[in-house]
Design a protein around this motif. Structure first.
Motif, PDB file in Angstrom:
ATOM      1  N   GLU A  30     -14.079  -4.811  31.750  1.00  0.00           N
ATOM      2  CA  GLU A  30     -15.193  -5.215  30.890  1.00  0.00           C
ATOM      3  C   GLU A  30     -15.449  -4.114  29.880  1.00  0.00           C
ATOM      4  N   LEU A  31     -15.810  -4.507  28.664  1.00  0.00           N
ATOM      5  CA  LEU A  31     -16.020  -3.566  27.582  1.00  0.00           C
ATOM      6  C   LEU A  31     -17.216  -4.016  26.759  1.00  0.00           C
ATOM      7  N   LYS A  32     -18.158  -3.107  26.536  1.00  0.00           N
ATOM      8  CA  LYS A  32     -19.323  -3.402  25.697  1.00  0.00           C
ATOM      9  C   LYS A  32     -19.392  -2.341  24.606  1.00  0.00           C
ATOM     10  N   ILE A  33     -19.612  -2.784  23.367  1.00  0.00           N
ATOM     11  CA  ILE A  33     -19.690  -1.889  22.219  1.00  0.00           C
ATOM     12  C   ILE A  33     -21.020  -2.134  21.507  1.00  0.00           C
ATOM     13  N   GLU A  34     -21.690  -1.052  21.121  1.00  0.00           N
ATOM     14  CA  GLU A  34     -22.927  -1.143  20.346  1.00  0.00           C
ATOM     15  C   GLU A  34     -22.804  -0.209  19.144  1.00  0.00           C
ATOM     16  N   VAL A  35     -23.036  -0.755  17.953  1.00  0.00           N
ATOM     17  CA  VAL A  35     -23.017   0.069  16.750  1.00  0.00           C
ATOM     18  C   VAL A  35     -24.305   0.893  16.751  1.00  0.00           C
ATOM     19  N   LYS A  36     -24.162   2.231  16.726  1.00  0.00           N
ATOM     20  CA  LYS A  36     -25.332   3.116  16.748  1.00  0.00           C
ATOM     21  C   LYS A  36     -25.761   3.495  15.337  1.00  0.00           C
ATOM     22  N   THR A  37     -24.850   4.038  14.531  1.00  0.00           N
ATOM     23  CA  THR A  37     -25.204   4.456  13.174  1.00  0.00           C
ATOM     24  C   THR A  37     -24.053   4.171  12.219  1.00  0.00           C
ATOM     25  N   ILE A  83      -3.538   0.756  21.638  1.00  0.00           N
ATOM     26  CA  ILE A  83      -3.188   1.650  22.747  1.00  0.00           C
ATOM     27  C   ILE A  83      -2.231   2.751  22.276  1.00  0.00           C
ATOM     28  N   GLU A  84      -1.245   2.378  21.468  1.00  0.00           N
ATOM     29  CA  GLU A  84      -0.242   3.350  21.019  1.00  0.00           C
ATOM     30  C   GLU A  84      -0.774   4.318  19.968  1.00  0.00           C
ATOM     31  N   GLN A  85      -1.606   3.838  19.037  1.00  0.00           N
ATOM     32  CA  GLN A  85      -2.042   4.667  17.911  1.00  0.00           C
ATOM     33  C   GLN A  85      -3.487   5.143  18.015  1.00  0.00           C
ATOM     34  N   GLY A  86      -4.241   4.571  18.952  1.00  0.00           N
ATOM     35  CA  GLY A  86      -5.665   4.871  19.038  1.00  0.00           C
ATOM     36  C   GLY A  86      -5.982   6.159  19.773  1.00  0.00           C
ATOM     37  N   VAL A  87      -7.266   6.443  19.827  1.00  0.00           N
ATOM     38  CA  VAL A  87      -7.812   7.614  20.511  1.00  0.00           C
ATOM     39  C   VAL A  87      -8.234   7.187  21.908  1.00  0.00           C
ATOM     40  N   SER A 127     -20.911   5.549  14.276  1.00  0.00           N
ATOM     41  CA  SER A 127     -20.893   5.905  15.695  1.00  0.00           C
ATOM     42  C   SER A 127     -21.136   4.648  16.530  1.00  0.00           C
ATOM     43  N   PHE A 128     -20.485   4.632  17.690  1.00  0.00           N
ATOM     44  CA  PHE A 128     -20.517   3.475  18.576  1.00  0.00           C
ATOM     45  C   PHE A 128     -20.764   3.937  20.003  1.00  0.00           C
ATOM     46  N   ALA A 129     -21.651   3.230  20.709  1.00  0.00           N
ATOM     47  CA  ALA A 129     -21.827   3.454  22.144  1.00  0.00           C
ATOM     48  C   ALA A 129     -20.891   2.474  22.850  1.00  0.00           C
ATOM     49  N   TYR A 130     -20.157   2.967  23.837  1.00  0.00           N
ATOM     50  CA  TYR A 130     -19.249   2.089  24.582  1.00  0.00           C
ATOM     51  C   TYR A 130     -19.512   2.236  26.072  1.00  0.00           C
ATOM     52  N   THR A 131     -19.334   1.132  26.788  1.00  0.00           N
ATOM     53  CA  THR A 131     -19.458   1.101  28.244  1.00  0.00           C
ATOM     54  C   THR A 131     -18.324   0.252  28.778  1.00  0.00           C
ATOM     55  N   THR A 132     -17.643   0.768  29.796  1.00  0.00           N
ATOM     56  CA  THR A 132     -16.572  -0.003  30.422  1.00  0.00           C
ATOM     57  C   THR A 132     -16.803  -0.061  31.925  1.00  0.00           C
ATOM     58  N   SER A 133     -16.263  -1.092  32.527  1.00  0.00           N
ATOM     59  CA  SER A 133     -16.199  -1.178  33.984  1.00  0.00           C
ATOM     60  C   SER A 133     -14.875  -1.835  34.346  1.00  0.00           C
ATOM     61  N   ASN A 134     -14.366  -1.496  35.505  1.00  0.00           N
ATOM     62  CA  ASN A 134     -13.064  -1.979  35.975  1.00  0.00           C
ATOM     63  C   ASN A 134     -11.948  -1.623  35.003  1.00  0.00           C
ATOM     64  N   ALA A 135     -12.072  -0.507  34.315  1.00  0.00           N
ATOM     65  CA  ALA A 135     -11.054  -0.086  33.354  1.00  0.00           C
ATOM     66  C   ALA A 135     -10.466   1.253  33.771  1.00  0.00           C
ATOM     67  N   THR A 136      -9.157   1.375  33.614  1.00  0.00           N
ATOM     68  CA  THR A 136      -8.492   2.645  33.897  1.00  0.00           C
ATOM     69  C   THR A 136      -8.290   3.446  32.623  1.00  0.00           C
ATOM     70  N   ALA A 137      -8.433   2.790  31.476  1.00  0.00           N
ATOM     71  CA  ALA A 137      -8.287   3.476  30.194  1.00  0.00           C
ATOM     72  C   ALA A 137      -9.014   2.677  29.122  1.00  0.00           C
ATOM     73  N   CYS A 138      -9.405   3.368  28.051  1.00  0.00           N
ATOM     74  CA  CYS A 138     -10.042   2.711  26.912  1.00  0.00           C
ATOM     75  C   CYS A 138      -9.602   3.441  25.652  1.00  0.00           C
ATOM     76  N   TYR A 139      -9.291   2.673  24.615  1.00  0.00           N
ATOM     77  CA  TYR A 139      -8.786   3.238  23.364  1.00  0.00           C
ATOM     78  C   TYR A 139      -9.560   2.667  22.186  1.00  0.00           C
ATOM     79  N   ALA A 140      -9.649   3.474  21.112  1.00  0.00           N
ATOM     80  CA  ALA A 140     -10.294   3.030  19.878  1.00  0.00           C
ATOM     81  C   ALA A 140      -9.378   3.379  18.713  1.00  0.00           C
ATOM     82  N   TYR A 156     -18.703   7.213  20.598  1.00  0.00           N
ATOM     83  CA  TYR A 156     -17.520   7.520  19.797  1.00  0.00           C
ATOM     84  C   TYR A 156     -17.967   7.643  18.346  1.00  0.00           C
ATOM     85  N   VAL A 157     -17.751   8.817  17.742  1.00  0.00           N
ATOM     86  CA  VAL A 157     -18.146   9.080  16.358  1.00  0.00           C
ATOM     87  C   VAL A 157     -16.884   9.167  15.514  1.00  0.00           C
ATOM     88  N   VAL A 158     -16.889   8.448  14.379  1.00  0.00           N
ATOM     89  CA  VAL A 158     -15.761   8.457  13.459  1.00  0.00           C
ATOM     90  C   VAL A 158     -16.223   9.077  12.151  1.00  0.00           C
TER      91      VAL A 158
END
Length: 155
Positions: free
Chosen positions: A47-54, A91-95, A61-74, A106-108
């Motif tokens: 599960e993945l939840k994303i919230e735009v912060k600013t 997955i290959e090119q992300g952070v 910037s984005f707030a992210y929350t995951t569950s049942n995940a072994t990895a997460c990429y942006a 996550y701040v970009v």
């Protein structure tokens, strides 16, 4: 001579029997070892939840929350027409954002002002994926002119 030939044959038979017994014991131990075959346990969908912060003229910037995940990429890229970013590319090119079942921000930056960006997040659990795509604009660059030059007088 016949006795010697009989003893030699009996000796070869005994050696062959010992070898066969040893080999069969080795085979048995191999078959009792665990294998790398897949189990019948189902893989849980991440599960993945994303919230735009600013969003500013040069960052997001984005707030992210995951569950049942072994990895997460942006992955953040400037928008070029209408395109879909495959999860494999993210997955290959992300952070990489996390280890296991975590949350964060996550701040970009730096980004160009008044520019559209595609932002993709992918959470992974085995072969299962959760993918969220966003397309957002940065704000216009703030006006840097001195207020006093514009003829505005304070109260």
């Amino acid at each position: 001579m016949k006795k010697l030939l009989s003893l030699f044959t009996l000796f070869l038979f005994a050696v062959a029997s010992v070898c066969l017994t040893s080999c069969s014991d080795d085979d048995e131990s191999i078959t009792n070892q665990p294998t790398d075959e897949p189990t019948d346990e189902p893989v849980v969908m991440p599960e993945l939840k994303i919230e735009v912060k600013t969003i500013t003229h040069n960052s997001m910037s984005f707030a992210y929350t995951t569950s049942n995940a072994t990895a997460c990429y942006a992955l953040v890229r400037e928008t070029v027409g209408l395109q879909f970013t495959e999860p494999k590319v993210v997955i290959e090119q992300g952070v990489s954002l996390l280890e296991d079942n975590t949350e964060g921000v996550y701040v970009v930056e730096p980004l160009a002002p008044n520019t559209r960006y595609d932002i993709d997040f992918v959470a992974v659990n085995g072969e299962e994926l959760a993918h969220i795509s966003l397309s957002l604009n940065t704000l216009l660059e703030p006006n840097t002119e001195d207020v006093s030059e514009m003829g505005i007088v304070g109260l």
